[in-house]
Design a protein around this motif. Sequence first.
Motif, PDB file in Angstrom:
ATOM      1  N   ARG A 185       0.834  -1.201   0.000  1.00  0.00           N
ATOM      2  CA  ARG A 185       0.000   0.000   0.000  1.00  0.00           C
ATOM      3  C   ARG A 185       0.870   1.252   0.000  1.00  0.00           C
ATOM      4  O   ARG A 185       2.090   1.205   0.175  1.00  0.00           O
ATOM      5  CB  ARG A 185      -0.956  -0.018   1.187  1.00  0.00           C
ATOM      6  N   SER A 186       0.240   2.377  -0.185  1.00  0.00           N
ATOM      7  CA  SER A 186       0.935   3.657  -0.401  1.00  0.00           C
ATOM      8  C   SER A 186       1.904   4.034   0.711  1.00  0.00           C
ATOM      9  O   SER A 186       2.967   4.589   0.434  1.00  0.00           O
ATOM     10  CB  SER A 186      -0.100   4.775  -0.564  1.00  0.00           C
ATOM     11  N   LYS A 187       1.538   3.765   1.950  1.00  0.00           N
ATOM     12  CA  LYS A 187       2.381   4.194   3.069  1.00  0.00           C
ATOM     13  C   LYS A 187       3.694   3.418   3.151  1.00  0.00           C
ATOM     14  O   LYS A 187       4.635   3.859   3.808  1.00  0.00           O
ATOM     15  CB  LYS A 187       1.618   4.067   4.387  1.00  0.00           C
ATOM     16  N   THR A 188       3.773   2.281   2.501  1.00  0.00           N
ATOM     17  CA  THR A 188       5.015   1.503   2.500  1.00  0.00           C
ATOM     18  C   THR A 188       5.941   2.080   1.441  1.00  0.00           C
ATOM     19  O   THR A 188       5.647   2.037   0.252  1.00  0.00           O
ATOM     20  CB  THR A 188       4.730   0.020   2.205  1.00  0.00           C
ATOM     21  N   LYS A 189       7.048   2.641   1.888  1.00  0.00           N
ATOM     22  CA  LYS A 189       7.996   3.243   0.947  1.00  0.00           C
ATOM     23  C   LYS A 189       8.642   2.167   0.084  1.00  0.00           C
ATOM     24  O   LYS A 189       8.872   1.045   0.558  1.00  0.00           O
ATOM     25  CB  LYS A 189       9.093   3.997   1.707  1.00  0.00           C
ATOM     26  N   PRO A 190       8.975   2.519  -1.157  1.00  0.00           N
ATOM     27  CA  PRO A 190       9.624   1.543  -2.037  1.00  0.00           C
ATOM     28  C   PRO A 190      10.930   0.988  -1.479  1.00  0.00           C
ATOM     29  O   PRO A 190      11.294  -0.143  -1.791  1.00  0.00           O
ATOM     30  CB  PRO A 190       9.873   2.338  -3.324  1.00  0.00           C
ATOM     31  N   THR A 191      11.616   1.755  -0.654  1.00  0.00           N
ATOM     32  CA  THR A 191      12.888   1.301  -0.088  1.00  0.00           C
ATOM     33  C   THR A 191      12.727   0.707   1.313  1.00  0.00           C
ATOM     34  O   THR A 191      13.727   0.402   1.966  1.00  0.00           O
ATOM     35  CB  THR A 191      13.900   2.459  -0.051  1.00  0.00           C
ATOM     36  N   ASP A 192      11.491   0.520   1.750  1.00  0.00           N
ATOM     37  CA  ASP A 192      11.238  -0.138   3.031  1.00  0.00           C
ATOM     38  C   ASP A 192      11.857  -1.534   2.986  1.00  0.00           C
ATOM     39  O   ASP A 192      11.863  -2.195   1.945  1.00  0.00           O
ATOM     40  CB  ASP A 192       9.722  -0.233   3.264  1.00  0.00           C
ATOM     41  N   GLU A 193      12.352  -2.002   4.118  1.00  0.00           N
ATOM     42  CA  GLU A 193      13.049  -3.293   4.148  1.00  0.00           C
ATOM     43  C   GLU A 193      12.173  -4.448   3.670  1.00  0.00           C
ATOM     44  O   GLU A 193      12.672  -5.401   3.062  1.00  0.00           O
ATOM     45  CB  GLU A 193      13.619  -3.587   5.529  1.00  0.00           C
ATOM     46  N   VAL A 194      10.864  -4.382   3.885  1.00  0.00           N
ATOM     47  CA  VAL A 194       9.990  -5.467   3.443  1.00  0.00           C
ATOM     48  C   VAL A 194       9.892  -5.501   1.914  1.00  0.00           C
ATOM     49  O   VAL A 194       9.860  -6.586   1.313  1.00  0.00           O
ATOM     50  CB  VAL A 194       8.595  -5.378   4.117  1.00  0.00           C
ATOM     51  N   VAL A 195       9.895  -4.340   1.271  1.00  0.00           N
ATOM     52  CA  VAL A 195       9.864  -4.271  -0.194  1.00  0.00           C
ATOM     53  C   VAL A 195      11.200  -4.738  -0.759  1.00  0.00           C
ATOM     54  O   VAL A 195      11.244  -5.569  -1.679  1.00  0.00           O
ATOM     55  CB  VAL A 195       9.533  -2.844  -0.683  1.00  0.00           C
ATOM     56  N   VAL A 196      12.278  -4.225  -0.215  1.00  0.00           N
ATOM     57  CA  VAL A 196      13.615  -4.584  -0.690  1.00  0.00           C
ATOM     58  C   VAL A 196      13.853  -6.085  -0.532  1.00  0.00           C
ATOM     59  O   VAL A 196      14.367  -6.744  -1.447  1.00  0.00           O
ATOM     60  CB  VAL A 196      14.699  -3.756   0.038  1.00  0.00           C
ATOM     61  N   ALA A 197      13.453  -6.650   0.596  1.00  0.00           N
ATOM     62  CA  ALA A 197      13.633  -8.093   0.815  1.00  0.00           C
ATOM     63  C   ALA A 197      12.837  -8.898  -0.213  1.00  0.00           C
ATOM     64  O   ALA A 197      13.330  -9.898  -0.740  1.00  0.00           O
ATOM     65  CB  ALA A 197      13.211  -8.472   2.230  1.00  0.00           C
ATOM     66  N   ALA A 198      11.619  -8.448  -0.512  1.00  0.00           N
ATOM     67  CA  ALA A 198      10.795  -9.152  -1.500  1.00  0.00           C
ATOM     68  C   ALA A 198      11.431  -9.078  -2.887  1.00  0.00           C
ATOM     69  O   ALA A 198      11.442 -10.074  -3.621  1.00  0.00           O
ATOM     70  CB  ALA A 198       9.388  -8.573  -1.519  1.00  0.00           C
ATOM     71  N   ILE A 199      11.965  -7.918  -3.238  1.00  0.00           N
ATOM     72  CA  ILE A 199      12.631  -7.750  -4.527  1.00  0.00           C
ATOM     73  C   ILE A 199      13.859  -8.651  -4.602  1.00  0.00           C
ATOM     74  O   ILE A 199      14.057  -9.383  -5.576  1.00  0.00           O
ATOM     75  CB  ILE A 199      13.011  -6.267  -4.777  1.00  0.00           C
ATOM     76  N   GLU A 200      14.690  -8.592  -3.572  1.00  0.00           N
ATOM     77  CA  GLU A 200      15.928  -9.380  -3.574  1.00  0.00           C
ATOM     78  C   GLU A 200      15.643 -10.881  -3.642  1.00  0.00           C
ATOM     79  O   GLU A 200      16.387 -11.628  -4.269  1.00  0.00           O
ATOM     80  CB  GLU A 200      16.777  -9.045  -2.353  1.00  0.00           C
ATOM     81  N   GLN A 201      14.558 -11.311  -3.023  1.00  0.00           N
ATOM     82  CA  GLN A 201      14.193 -12.724  -3.055  1.00  0.00           C
ATOM     83  C   GLN A 201      13.858 -13.170  -4.480  1.00  0.00           C
ATOM     84  O   GLN A 201      14.100 -14.311  -4.850  1.00  0.00           O
ATOM     85  CB  GLN A 201      13.008 -12.959  -2.135  1.00  0.00           C
ATOM     86  N   LEU A 202      13.295 -12.263  -5.291  1.00  0.00           N
ATOM     87  CA  LEU A 202      12.875 -12.618  -6.648  1.00  0.00           C
ATOM     88  C   LEU A 202      13.982 -12.482  -7.696  1.00  0.00           C
ATOM     89  O   LEU A 202      13.909 -13.096  -8.750  1.00  0.00           O
ATOM     90  CB  LEU A 202      11.697 -11.735  -7.074  1.00  0.00           C
ATOM     91  N   LEU A 203      14.983 -11.669  -7.396  1.00  0.00           N
ATOM     92  CA  LEU A 203      16.052 -11.427  -8.364  1.00  0.00           C
ATOM     93  C   LEU A 203      17.093 -12.536  -8.347  1.00  0.00           C
ATOM     94  O   LEU A 203      17.349 -13.147  -7.298  1.00  0.00           O
ATOM     95  CB  LEU A 203      16.745 -10.094  -8.073  1.00  0.00           C
ATOM     96  N   PRO A 204      17.718 -12.776  -9.491  1.00  0.00           N
ATOM     97  CA  PRO A 204      18.820 -13.750  -9.502  1.00  0.00           C
ATOM     98  C   PRO A 204      19.974 -13.239  -8.650  1.00  0.00           C
ATOM     99  O   PRO A 204      20.189 -12.042  -8.551  1.00  0.00           O
ATOM    100  CB  PRO A 204      19.214 -13.832 -10.979  1.00  0.00           C
ATOM    101  N   ARG A 205      20.684 -14.159  -8.074  1.00  0.00           N
ATOM    102  CA  ARG A 205      21.807 -13.787  -7.189  1.00  0.00           C
ATOM    103  C   ARG A 205      22.995 -13.299  -7.964  1.00  0.00           C
ATOM    104  O   ARG A 205      23.369 -13.639  -8.982  1.00  0.00           O
ATOM    105  CB  ARG A 205      22.224 -14.979  -6.330  1.00  0.00           C
TER     106      ARG A 205
END
Length: 166
Positions: free
Chosen positions: A146-166
């Motif tokens: 949702r809007s209040k969660t910043k794109p650089t919030d740790e939960v967003v970054v962790a989700a992105i990193e989990q999906l990206l190739p290492r």
Amino acid sequence: MTNTYLPYDVLIETASGEQTTLEEHKGKVILVVNVASKCGFTPQYDDLQELQRTYGDRGLQVLGFPCNQFKGQEPGSNEEIQEFCRTSYGVEFPVFAKIDVNGDDRHPLYDQLVQAQDAAAEAGDVAWNFEKFLVAADGTVTHRFRSKTKPTDEVVVAAIEQLLPR
């Protein structure tokens, strides 16, 4: 929860008025965001650009979809929006033509995205500007922030990193 998929073949309009699809982004991790220039969350453009700069080489693609459905906070023309994004926030990721994300004229892209659930297991209409949908390389919508969660919030970054190739 049923899986929601990004419709890569749906027609979208570029800011310059050309018809395209998201096919060129197939196989990438995508963060789809409905954006606005005159919103309290507009500074999230900085964070979105930081994500693009940090993770773009690993396969992340941020995509912005301007929307004027929330208190008229995106009143400009497509050209004005592009200029604002470039000059105010140095945005280099694609920002498309204005669309509706809710209602009778909801863009078909969002017909699919709004079926995704957020952390509270709520799906449905986009609640405000800068709602974020994270899409895995296989097209599955994996997260809704949702809007209040910043794109650089740790939960967003962790989700992105989990999906990206290492």
